[in-house]
Design an enzyme around this catalytic site. Structure first.
Site, PDB file in Angstrom:
ATOM      1  N   GLU A 103       0.832  -1.206   0.000  1.00  0.00           N
ATOM      2  CA  GLU A 103       0.000   0.000   0.000  1.00  0.00           C
ATOM      3  C   GLU A 103       0.866   1.255   0.000  1.00  0.00           C
ATOM      4  O   GLU A 103       0.590   2.226  -0.719  1.00  0.00           O
ATOM      5  CB  GLU A 103      -0.919  -0.005   1.222  1.00  0.00           C
ATOM      6  N   GLU A 104       1.929   1.238   0.801  1.00  0.00           N
ATOM      7  CA  GLU A 104       2.806   2.402   0.898  1.00  0.00           C
ATOM      8  C   GLU A 104       3.553   2.669  -0.403  1.00  0.00           C
ATOM      9  O   GLU A 104       3.675   3.830  -0.816  1.00  0.00           O
ATOM     10  CB  GLU A 104       3.807   2.216   2.043  1.00  0.00           C
ATOM     11  N   ILE A 105       4.037   1.627  -1.063  1.00  0.00           N
ATOM     12  CA  ILE A 105       4.805   1.849  -2.284  1.00  0.00           C
ATOM     13  C   ILE A 105       3.919   2.421  -3.385  1.00  0.00           C
ATOM     14  O   ILE A 105       4.341   3.274  -4.170  1.00  0.00           O
ATOM     15  CB  ILE A 105       5.525   0.559  -2.752  1.00  0.00           C
TER      16      ILE A 105
END
Length: 237
Positions: A103-105
């Protein structure tokens, strides 16, 4: 490790030097946590091309005991990240990003493209590998993407180990950076550090306040770093 640490004042020169090299180069950044991890890993240190001090504490102790003085350089927007990403834009480098959660990437990719309109991100994936097959798949995808600049944020020593694996496995010439928590931070806020925090040089305090895992590392490894560094260098002197 101490002998390989370069002053942040030389980063621009090193970037040009590494970018024009005929072989792949790794540029990494160490703080007291990663210093403790890497200083006992001579097999890794020998394969890292350029090492900078990510943080004022390591700079302080180095400058207290060493003739060769250094300044900070860190892969974030308070330091060298903007220069590297602007370089990637202007030199039309194809960029691969590896790190953070899935999700962060994805959020980090969107945030970086919104800030760097001409940034060509050709491959991205999270920084968690369950087995060697997944690592090999990532290596294949980096090669297929024709990326020539790779940014890796997996924490130490994993990011250094994977950087070396990329350098040794992909025959094409690559410029490889480690970036610590930069991708995770960028996914939350492209301007992660508050301007006052940057001015006061208290980036470590902001991370300490916001993140439990940073607090765990800080209280476990930073006192150990101070004790070991003082013991080693007072004994030498």
């Amino acid at each position: 490790l101490d002998r390989k640490i370069i002053s942040g004042l030389d980063f621009h020169k090193i970037l040009k030097q590494a970018a024009s090299s005929s072989s792949s180069k790794i540029i990494t950044f160490v703080n007291p946590f990663s210093y403790e991890k890497l200083r006992i890993s001579n097999h890794l240190i020998a394969k890292l091309d350029y090492v900078f001090s990510d943080g004022s504490l390591l700079c302080f102790f180095n400058n207290l005991f060493k003739k060769r003085k250094i300044t900070r350089a860190s892969f974030d927007y308070s330091s060298v990240a903007n220069e590297v990403l602007n370089f990637a834009e202007t030199q039309k480098r194809k960029v691969a990003l590896i790190g953070a959660t899935e999700e962060e990437i994805q959020s980090a990719v969107k945030a970086l493209i919104s800030r760097h309109k001409n940034l060509n991100i050709v491959f991205s994936r999270n920084g968690y590998f369950n087995n060697s097959e997944e690592k090999n798949e990532a290596l294949t995808n980096i090669s297929i993407s024709k990326a020539d600049l790779v940014i890796i944020g997996m924490g130490s020593p994993l990011q250094e180990e994977f950087s070396i694996l990329i350098k040794e496995s992909i025959k094409e010439r690559l410029l490889i950076f480690t970036c610590g928590g930069f991708l995770s931070q960028t996914s939350k806020n492209i301007n992660y550090y508050h301007p006052i925090i940057i001015t006061l040089g208290l980036r470590w305090l902001q991370r300490l306040f916001l993140h439990k895992h940073v607090r765990q590392k800080f209280f476990k490894y930073y006192p150990k770093f101070i004790i070991n560094y003082l013991r080693t260098n007072i004994y030498k002197n």
